[in-house]
Enzyme design. Structure first.
Site, PDB file in Angstrom:
ATOM      1  N   HIS A 195      -7.317  -5.862  -0.453  1.00 29.83           N
ATOM      2  CA  HIS A 195      -6.111  -5.049  -0.306  1.00 29.83           C
ATOM      3  C   HIS A 195      -4.997  -5.724   0.487  1.00 29.83           C
ATOM      4  O   HIS A 195      -3.883  -5.212   0.545  1.00 29.83           O
ATOM      5  CB  HIS A 195      -6.507  -3.728   0.378  1.00 29.83           C
ATOM      6  CG  HIS A 195      -5.485  -2.643   0.296  1.00 29.83           C
ATOM      7  ND1 HIS A 195      -4.926  -2.222  -0.904  1.00 29.83           N
ATOM      8  CD2 HIS A 195      -4.922  -1.869   1.268  1.00 29.83           C
ATOM      9  CE1 HIS A 195      -4.075  -1.243  -0.658  1.00 29.83           C
ATOM     10  NE2 HIS A 195      -4.044  -1.018   0.647  1.00 29.83           N
ATOM     11  N   ASP A 221      -9.257  -5.281  -4.870  1.00 22.58           N
ATOM     12  CA  ASP A 221      -8.380  -4.335  -4.195  1.00 22.58           C
ATOM     13  C   ASP A 221      -8.816  -2.886  -4.392  1.00 22.58           C
ATOM     14  O   ASP A 221      -9.308  -2.509  -5.455  1.00 22.58           O
ATOM     15  CB  ASP A 221      -6.960  -4.506  -4.764  1.00 22.58           C
ATOM     16  CG  ASP A 221      -5.861  -4.137  -3.802  1.00 22.58           C
ATOM     17  OD1 ASP A 221      -6.049  -3.226  -2.992  1.00 22.58           O
ATOM     18  OD2 ASP A 221      -4.792  -4.774  -3.892  1.00 22.58           O
ATOM     19  N   SER A 274       0.843  -1.196   0.000  1.00 23.89           N
ATOM     20  CA  SER A 274       0.000   0.000   0.000  1.00 23.89           C
ATOM     21  C   SER A 274       0.879   1.247   0.000  1.00 23.89           C
ATOM     22  O   SER A 274       1.702   1.415  -0.902  1.00 23.89           O
ATOM     23  CB  SER A 274      -0.974  -0.060   1.177  1.00 23.89           C
ATOM     24  OG  SER A 274      -1.996   0.891   1.040  1.00 23.89           O
TER      25      SER A 274
END
Length: 307
Positions: A287, A260, A120
């Site tokens: 995610h 995601d 991320s």
């Protein structure tokens, strides 16, 4: 897991403008230095989250004897907190976290040979780090990350349109009124997270713990990102690394989940512009595929690192 060699430590980090001594807390799984396997440095998301939800990557140590280094980035977790810097966009910069990486690599004496996995925001940071062509960087994994925040917001807005109308209405109402701490807004946010952050029910405790740290000290997250994953008001709202991706020399693996937040449109520029790159998607993940499809995730990452 109990037989794994684990050690924790702190690296002093001199931060001009901090106004006090700073430190970076870290954890090392496995043997360092290792006679054969290159250590993997893991960068967590947020910005302003903590390492807990990536602790599962110690499976790479257990299964394949890869040394894994996790750390809490400055501003949260077990590293130095700086709540007095809340809102200070001149202090909380990408370069600050790049400098912290270099400092940790030097502290651990691995700056001549290491791999990096960023998840991320950690993947955004990893890409920034790699464009600077740092010495010693072997392979790079960018997991669930955007190449630009403009694309991230565009993808998030498309995903929001798929939410139930009453959830969309709640989000829109409170964003317009700047009441994003209202329980109704938080409940609506959680509906988005159930679909696009983590599809496991209940949410794994390690992810709950990481989110809890951001709630306890939102300094970094609120300054750089904003109130949540899809309403971006912080200093990263204009962030874009696309025009520098061609500078990345490391062989790179891209990862995202089918559901995601990091939809294909936000990952694609990495694939188009990094010279040596491959891309694998996890069909049953949002995610956090390291938690949602753990076994496959470890196999995929290990195959890439050893290849």
């Amino acid at each position: 897991m109990s037989s794994l060699k684990v050690r924790e430590g702190e690296a002093a980090f001199n931060v001009p403008g901090a106004g006090k001594p700073c430190k970076t807390w870290y954890k090392v799984y496995g043997t360092l230095p290792h006679p054969h396997n290159t250590p993997l440095v893991v960068l967590h998301g947020g910005p302003g989250s903590t390492h807990e939800y990536l602790d599962i990557l110690s499976e790479l140590t257990r299964l394949f004897d890869v040394p894994v280094i996790l750390y809490d980035q400055l501003g949260n977790g077990r590293s130095t907190h700086l709540p007095e810097k809340n809102g200070d966009v001149d202090f909380w910069t990408v370069q600050l976290f790049v400098d912290e990486m270099h400092n940790l690599l030097n502290h651990l004496n691995i700056h001549d040979n290491y791999n990096v996995l960023g998840q991320s925001w950690g993947g955004m940071l990893a890409s920034e780090f790699a464009t600077r062509q740092p010495k010693g960087l072997g392979k790079l994994v960018i997991a669930d990350s955007p190449a630009s925040m403009e694309l991230w917001v565009k993808a998030a807005n498309e995903l929001r349109k798929e939410l139930p109308q009453e959830v969309q209405d709640a989000l829109n109402k409170h964003e317009a009124a700047d009441t994003t701490t209202d329980p109704e807004y938080i409940a609506a946010t959680n509906e988005f997270y159930k679909r696009h952050l983590c599809r496991l029910d209940p949410m794994p405790q390690s992810l709950v713990d990481g989110l809890a740290w951001m709630e306890k000290d939102p300094t970094v997250y609120s300054t750089m990102n904003g109130p949540n994953e899809f309403y971006i008001t912080g200093s990263l709202r204009t962030w874009n690394v696309i025009d520098r991706l061609h500078k990345i020399q490391a062989t790179t693996l891209l990862i995202n989940g089918r559901y995601d937040e990091a939809q294909d449109m936000v990952v694609e520029p990495f694939f188009q512009h990094i010279p040596k790159v491959r891309w694998i998607q996890f069909a049953d993940s949002a995610h956090v595929p390291q938690l949602e499809e753990t076994e496959r995730f470890m196999q995929v990452v290990w195959a890439f690192l050893r290849g």
